[in-house]
Structures are given as structure tokens and as C-alpha cells.
Design a protein around this motif. Structure first.
Motif, PDB file in Angstrom:
ATOM      1  N   THR A 376       0.802  -1.223   0.000  1.00 38.49           N
ATOM      2  CA  THR A 376       0.000   0.000   0.000  1.00 38.49           C
ATOM      3  C   THR A 376       0.836   1.275   0.000  1.00 38.49           C
ATOM      4  N   GLY A 377       2.085   1.156  -0.398  1.00 38.61           N
ATOM      5  CA  GLY A 377       2.884   2.354  -0.598  1.00 38.61           C
ATOM      6  C   GLY A 377       3.704   2.777   0.594  1.00 38.61           C
ATOM      7  N   PHE A 378       4.295   3.986   0.441  1.00 39.98           N
ATOM      8  CA  PHE A 378       5.253   4.482   1.416  1.00 39.98           C
ATOM      9  C   PHE A 378       4.960   5.947   1.746  1.00 39.98           C
ATOM     10  N   ASP A 379       5.329   6.341   2.949  1.00 39.47           N
ATOM     11  CA  ASP A 379       5.161   7.724   3.388  1.00 39.47           C
ATOM     12  C   ASP A 379       6.498   8.439   3.248  1.00 39.47           C
ATOM     13  N   ALA A 380       6.792   8.889   2.024  1.00 39.62           N
ATOM     14  CA  ALA A 380       8.092   9.497   1.740  1.00 39.62           C
ATOM     15  C   ALA A 380       8.291  10.794   2.514  1.00 39.62           C
ATOM     16  N   ASP A 381       7.215  11.566   2.700  1.00 39.35           N
ATOM     17  CA  ASP A 381       7.333  12.834   3.418  1.00 39.35           C
ATOM     18  C   ASP A 381       7.742  12.620   4.871  1.00 39.35           C
ATOM     19  N   ARG A 382       7.164  11.624   5.495  1.00 37.20           N
ATOM     20  CA  ARG A 382       7.498  11.340   6.887  1.00 37.20           C
ATOM     21  C   ARG A 382       8.953  10.913   7.028  1.00 37.20           C
ATOM     22  N   LEU A 383       9.442  10.146   6.071  1.00 36.61           N
ATOM     23  CA  LEU A 383      10.832   9.708   6.096  1.00 36.61           C
ATOM     24  C   LEU A 383      11.766  10.908   6.031  1.00 36.61           C
ATOM     25  N   PRO A 401       0.196  21.764   2.742  1.00 35.13           N
ATOM     26  CA  PRO A 401      -0.535  20.524   2.430  1.00 35.13           C
ATOM     27  C   PRO A 401      -0.354  20.028   0.995  1.00 35.13           C
ATOM     28  N   SER A 402       0.701  20.466   0.292  1.00 32.27           N
ATOM     29  CA  SER A 402       0.881  20.068  -1.104  1.00 32.27           C
ATOM     30  C   SER A 402       1.143  18.575  -1.226  1.00 32.27           C
ATOM     31  N   ASP A 403       0.489  17.943  -2.208  1.00 35.30           N
ATOM     32  CA  ASP A 403       0.763  16.542  -2.491  1.00 35.30           C
ATOM     33  C   ASP A 403       1.282  16.385  -3.913  1.00 35.30           C
ATOM     34  N   THR A 404       1.829  17.481  -4.458  1.00 34.35           N
ATOM     35  CA  THR A 404       2.337  17.434  -5.831  1.00 34.35           C
ATOM     36  C   THR A 404       3.852  17.582  -5.905  1.00 34.35           C
ATOM     37  N   MET A 405       4.420  18.511  -5.151  1.00 32.53           N
ATOM     38  CA  MET A 405       5.855  18.779  -5.237  1.00 32.53           C
ATOM     39  C   MET A 405       6.423  19.124  -3.864  1.00 32.53           C
ATOM     40  N   LEU A 406       7.631  18.643  -3.587  1.00 35.60           N
ATOM     41  CA  LEU A 406       8.359  19.191  -2.454  1.00 35.60           C
ATOM     42  C   LEU A 406       8.748  20.620  -2.796  1.00 35.60           C
ATOM     43  N   PRO A 407       8.728  21.543  -1.829  1.00 39.46           N
ATOM     44  CA  PRO A 407       9.045  22.942  -2.131  1.00 39.46           C
ATOM     45  C   PRO A 407      10.549  23.193  -2.158  1.00 39.46           C
ATOM     46  N   LEU A 408      11.242  22.511  -3.074  1.00 40.56           N
ATOM     47  CA  LEU A 408      12.695  22.597  -3.154  1.00 40.56           C
ATOM     48  C   LEU A 408      13.119  23.279  -4.449  1.00 40.56           C
ATOM     49  N   GLU A 466       5.284  23.835  -8.566  1.00 41.45           N
ATOM     50  CA  GLU A 466       4.055  23.440  -7.870  1.00 41.45           C
ATOM     51  C   GLU A 466       2.849  23.582  -8.800  1.00 41.45           C
ATOM     52  N   ARG A 467       2.790  24.680  -9.553  1.00 37.60           N
ATOM     53  CA  ARG A 467       1.684  24.858 -10.508  1.00 37.60           C
ATOM     54  C   ARG A 467       1.724  23.765 -11.578  1.00 37.60           C
ATOM     55  N   TRP A 468       2.929  23.459 -12.048  1.00 34.55           N
ATOM     56  CA  TRP A 468       3.051  22.387 -13.033  1.00 34.55           C
ATOM     57  C   TRP A 468       2.608  21.051 -12.428  1.00 34.55           C
ATOM     58  N   GLY A 469       2.983  20.799 -11.170  1.00 33.28           N
ATOM     59  CA  GLY A 469       2.584  19.561 -10.515  1.00 33.28           C
ATOM     60  C   GLY A 469       1.073  19.426 -10.403  1.00 33.28           C
ATOM     61  N   ARG A 470       0.391  20.553 -10.111  1.00 34.01           N
ATOM     62  CA  ARG A 470      -1.072  20.510 -10.042  1.00 34.01           C
ATOM     63  C   ARG A 470      -1.668  20.212 -11.419  1.00 34.01           C
ATOM     64  N   PHE A 480      -0.758  10.883  -9.866  1.00 37.35           N
ATOM     65  CA  PHE A 480       0.531  11.556  -9.923  1.00 37.35           C
ATOM     66  C   PHE A 480       1.351  11.252  -8.680  1.00 37.35           C
ATOM     67  N   LEU A 481       2.575  10.799  -8.892  1.00 37.57           N
ATOM     68  CA  LEU A 481       3.496  10.535  -7.795  1.00 37.57           C
ATOM     69  C   LEU A 481       4.179  11.835  -7.411  1.00 37.57           C
ATOM     70  N   LYS A 482       4.187  12.178  -6.140  1.00 32.67           N
ATOM     71  CA  LYS A 482       4.717  13.465  -5.702  1.00 32.67           C
ATOM     72  C   LYS A 482       6.148  13.684  -6.198  1.00 32.67           C
TER      73      LYS A 482
END
Length: 529
Positions: A376-383, A401-408, A466-470, A480-482
Motif C-alpha cells: 500500500t505504498g510508502f510515506d516518503a514525506d514522513r521519512l 498541504p501540497s501533495d504534488t511537489m516538495l518545495p525545493l 508546484e503549478r506544473w505539478g497541479r 501523480f506521484l509526488k
């Protein structure tokens, strides 16, 4: 300031950590790599016996380190071959001498300007340079080996190479419908994959096994269970959505892949930060991309029994490309379905009961089970966020709360977290050489060769992604995978090349035609050191 005397720490000795260390060494630094395991390679040292690469060897390699001669470019290497390749790379470039095995980083804390002051800086790290003004540093709390020994270490720069696959994601269940009511064994695919191969086989041998999930790990696990148990003890795969799992051995598979991964193909999709001309082309050309995707779909549907077994995805192949929800099907998968070793059950929901699962509510179909494996997947953000001691840094690094891109910025730097880089979070079709490009960019930053814009401009670039990710999420059917950059990988590498002072046009020979029509790959970037 003598940059070469600066202390650089890297957390993780998977593919991204190895290449980050290699390129930092190449710039004259002597980084320290903290690795919790006892070997290099990350997830490749703890995976299923049957696991293979999802991409051909030619696409999954470091730019200046070829595979051994016995591995062909179009081969999909086994997990043990991948692990051996990683270890050979580490030996070849002196990375092994920098690694402290059995060292788990419990927390990283920035010691320097107060967080409120950092948040107000107009330049990253205060002055736009990797090491700031020389007064800030990172304090790492590290547990070494099996003992309770805890040590503190100080560094001037921190590179996080922790990957995405270290924290399991578990589904939530209504009261009295969760694993607690089940009399058998429940485990996540991560835990099953980390078991010694003999122990994993023994766990499922002669058992009624259910695998929940149809992603990459799900289909690999169910194929392995079916190979062990055969049709006497069928393995059931319970899934809500079918994904594009394709047979790489089909004659035209590589042809379609090349059509969809060239620079020309990237003209047919929107890109973050593109100008008006490219935006117009991305508006006009999509029908061509759609035709290619439809031809690819028709080809796979004609030669694979997807319809017969209810495995036709709800989303298009083009949508799957945007979110990179494409996997390689294990050998003989559909043969095992026909033989009765694999049973496929599609449903909207499931819950547990004492002797198995119930599908689609209390009155739904019952599936008997002794062992349930949750793919059932992984919690990459928590890691990633779990590395930081600061609650503020834990929150902002994952961009909730973004689920599209890390803000990097450039998928490496957070504009408000100083003297720290991330390498290896962004996903693509063959992640290893984008990881290497990130590592090269960070090494150039450490060496002072990359000049960063102000924080406001960095955040503007982050907002463009982020806009592109949305947009990508909307057009991928919410699959879409974050931080997935699969369809714009070359565009992203162009940005990194320009930052480092290199031409983004990397094709040597063949001229303009080759640059637009031939897919870009690792060896195109070998000259960037």
C-alpha cells in the motif's frame, strides 16, 4: 574561507548518497556518509528475490560508470546485480572509505541564526552561498551499531539522501474491520521485502496469501508467492485500480519508449517556467502525443490479456506517463493467472475478518487468508521530515498541504532551510542518473560554481513547479506521484546544466536532429564533473 576544509555530512548510502559522495570528493571535500545498514545500495540490498530493474540497464546507470560486460544495455538486471553495481561504483571512486556503516541518524538540528531570522533572510543561508557566513552548522545525533552509544557530530553542510521507501504507509479501517480481528499474519510489503529470502519463502509456503495493491511491489510479490505455492495454494491480489504493468519483452516496447522520452516528446507537454512560445507548442502538439500514447495502449492491449483478466487501467497510458505509474510485469504473470496460481479480485474497499478479508463491505465477497501482505505504498514525506529536530523545518521541508511537489529549488534546496540539500527525492523513469545530476549540481554549489538567486526568486521557481505539478495531477487522473519529473526530465536537466555553466545540448554527433529525436540518457551527461 577555505571551502575544502568544510565538513560535509551525507545521510544514506543508497544510489543518491553514493553519487553525492563521489562528486563531493571530486570537488576536494571529504564527506562523511552515515548509513544505518551494513552495505551500500539502499533498497537494493533488501528486496525480493525476484526483483528486477523497472528500466533497461542503459537507462539505469551512472554517467561515467558502465555496467559489467555481461550485462547488456537492453537487459533488466536482477536486484543482486544492481547491488553489486552500486558496490563496485563505491569502490571505484573511493566512496567506501567515507561511509560509517551501522550509523543511524536520530536527528539533525541547525545551530546558527534563530529560525525567525533565517525565515527573514533575503538570500539562502544568509549570503546565497553553501556554507553561509561560516557561523552556522548542523548537529547530528547518531546511534552507532547495536549498542546504545549515542554520539554528537557537527558539520557545515548536510545532504539528505534518505530516499522515499523507508516508512510504510498503512490503510485505515473502520472499527472491528482492521488487522486486529484477523487471526493470521499481516505485514507490509516493505517488511516482507526486507526478510532474508529463505525466511520470506518459508513464511508463505503452503499458505493462503492475499496481496493488497497492484503497484510495482504488489505485482512482484504476488508473482513470487505464486512461484513458490503454485495453483495448490493460489495467491489472491486485491486491488482497487489496475496500473499499467507492461511486458518489456514485446518487440515494439522499446520503440514506443523512445518516442515518448525524447526532447521532442517534451515539447508536447507543459513544463514549469516555460515561456510563451513553448507554452503555445505544448498547447498545439498534444494531439501527436495522444496518438502515440493511444498506439502504445492499443499495442499492449492487443498483445497482453488485460481485458480478459480485468487489468485494463482506468487511466490512459499518457496519464500514467505523467505520474510515472508504469511498471514492468513479472515473467509469466498472466500464465500464472491462467494456471490458477494467481487470483485477481477488484474491489472498492476491503476489511479484515477472523479468517481473511471481506471485499466491498460486510456483505461482500469473502477471501480466506493465512497471510496478508499490504503493498500500500510508502510515506516518503514522513521519512524526509523525520530527520529534523526542528518542528518548523519538519513542516516546511515537505510543503504541507501540497501533495504534488516538495518545495525545493531545483528539487534540492529549501529556500528557508540553510546549508542543507536533498538529493534523490524527485522521481523519474530511471531515477539514478537524475540523482547523479542533482549530486553534480550540489557539488558545484559546494565549490562555489553555482550562483543562487535571492530567496524570493527561488520561491518563485518552486511555485512554478508546484503549478506544473497541479496541472500534471489533473491530467494524470490523480495518479501523480509526488515530485515526479518523468515527462520533463530533460527540461529539468537543462536547468541544472545552465546553472553549472554547461550547455544543455549534450548530444555529441548527429547534430540538431539527434538532439531532438534521440532520447537523452546517462552517458549524455558524462562530461559534467
Amino acid at each position: 574561507m577555505d571551502l575544502k576544509k568544510k565538513r560535509v555530512a551525507i545521510i544514506g548510502a543508497g544510489p543518491s548518497g553514493l553519487t553525492a559522495c563521489k562528486h563531493a570528493l571530486g570537488k576536494g571535500f571529504r564527506p562523511v556518509v552515515f548509513e544505518a545498514a551494513d552495505a551500500v545500495g539502499g533498497v537494493w540490498t533488501r528486496t525480493l528475490a525476484s526483483t528486477r530493474l523497472q528500466t533497461p540497464a542503459a537507462a539505469f546507470r551512472f554517467s561515467d560508470f558502465p555496467w559489467p560486460a555481461d550485462v547488456s544495455d537492453d537487459e533488466f538486471p536482477r536486484h543482486d546485480q544492481v547491488a553489486a553495481y552500486m558496490a563496485a561504483y563505491a569502490r571505484r571512486f573511493g566512496v567506501l572509505g567515507c561511509i560509517r556503516f551501522g550509523s543511524r541518524v536520530l536527528g539533525a538540528e541547525y545551530a546558527g541564526a534563530p529560525e525567525q531570522e533565517v525565515a527573514a533572510w533575503e538570500r539562502w543561508s544568509g549570503n546565497g552561498e553553501a556554507f553561509g557566513d561560516g557561523t552556522g552548522e548542523w548537529h547530528l545525533t547518531v546511534k552507532h551499531g547495536e549498542s546504545e552509544e549515542i554520539q554528537k557530530h557537527e558539520f557545515d553542510f548536510l545532504i539528505l539522501c534518505v530516499g522515499r521507501y523507508g516508512v510504510a504507509k498503512h490503510p485505515k479501517f473502520p472499527h472491528e474491520a482492521g488487522p486486529e480481528v484477523f487471526h493470521g499474519q499481516v505485514l507490509h510489503s516493505m517488511d516482507y521485502s526486507r526478510m532474508p529470502h529463505a525466511d520470506a519463502d518459508e513464511l508463505i509456503r503452503g499458505k493462503r496469501v492475499v496481496v493488497v495493491g497492484s503497484g510495482k511491489s504488489g505485482v512482484d510479490i504476488i508473482a513470487q508467492v505464486a512461484q513458490v505455492n503454485g495453483s495448490k495454494y493460489p495467491c489472491t491480489m486485491v486491488y482497487r485500480h489496475a496500473n499499467w504493468a507492461v511486458d518489456p519483452n514485446l518487440t515494439w516496447a522499446a520503440f514506443f519508449e523512445k518516442l515518448m522520452t525524447s526532447r521532442l516528446a517534451e515539447l508536447m507537454v507543459r513544463k514549469p517556467g516555460e515561456g510563451l512560445a513553448l507554452s503555445l507548442l505544448a498547447t498545439v502538439l498534444p494531439p501527436i502525443r495522444w496518438l502515440i500514447a493511444m498506439a502504445t495502449e492499443a499495442y499492449y492491449k492487443a498483445l497482453m490479456p488485460m481485458r480478459e483478466h480485468g487489468m485494463v487501467p482506468d487511466h490512459s497510458f499518457s496519464a500514467a506517463m505523467l505520474g510515472w505509474r508504469i511498471s514492468v510485469l513479472p515473467d509469466r504473470f498472466y500464465d500464472m493467472v491462467v494456471d490458477g496460481a494467481i487470483v485477481l479480485r477488484r474491489c472498492e474497499s476491503f476489511g479484515f475478518r477472523a479468517d481473511g478479508l471481506v471485499l466491498d463491505g460486510a456483505g461482500g465477497e469473502r477471501v480466506d487468508a493465512d497471510v496478508v501482505i499490504l503493498a500500500t505504498g510508502f510515506d516518503a514525506d514522513r521519512l524526509l521530515s523525520g530527520v529534523f529536530v526542528s518542528p518548523q523545518f519538519r513542516e516546511i521541508v515537505v510543503g504541507r498541504p501540497s501533495d504534488t511537489m516538495l518545495p525545493l529549488y531545483r528539487h534540492c534546496l529549501h529556500p528557508r532551510i540553510p546549508q542543507m540539500a536533498v538529493v534523490g527525492y524527485a522521481e523519474s523513469a530511471a531515477s539514478i542518473y537524475p540523482y547523479e545530476m542533482m549530486a553534480k549540481w550540489v557539488a558545484h554549489l559546494l565549490d562555489g560554481a553555482v550562483r543562487l538567486p535571492g530567496v524570493a526568486a527561488m520561491e518563485q521557481s518552486v511555485a512554478e513547479w508546484e503549478r506544473w505539478g497541479r496541472w500534471a495531477r489533473r491530467h494524470s487522473g490523480d495518479f501523480f506521484l509526488k515530485s515526479c519529473i518523468a515527462t520533463v526530465t530533460t527540461w529539468y536537466h537543462d536547468q541544472l546544466c545552465r546553472d553549472m555553466g554547461y550547455s544543455p545540448r549534450r548530444k555529441k554527433g548527429g547534430g540538431l536532429l539527434a538532439d531532438w529525436l534521440q532520447p537523452y540518457g546517462p552517458t549524455d551527461y558524462a562530461g559534467i564533473q
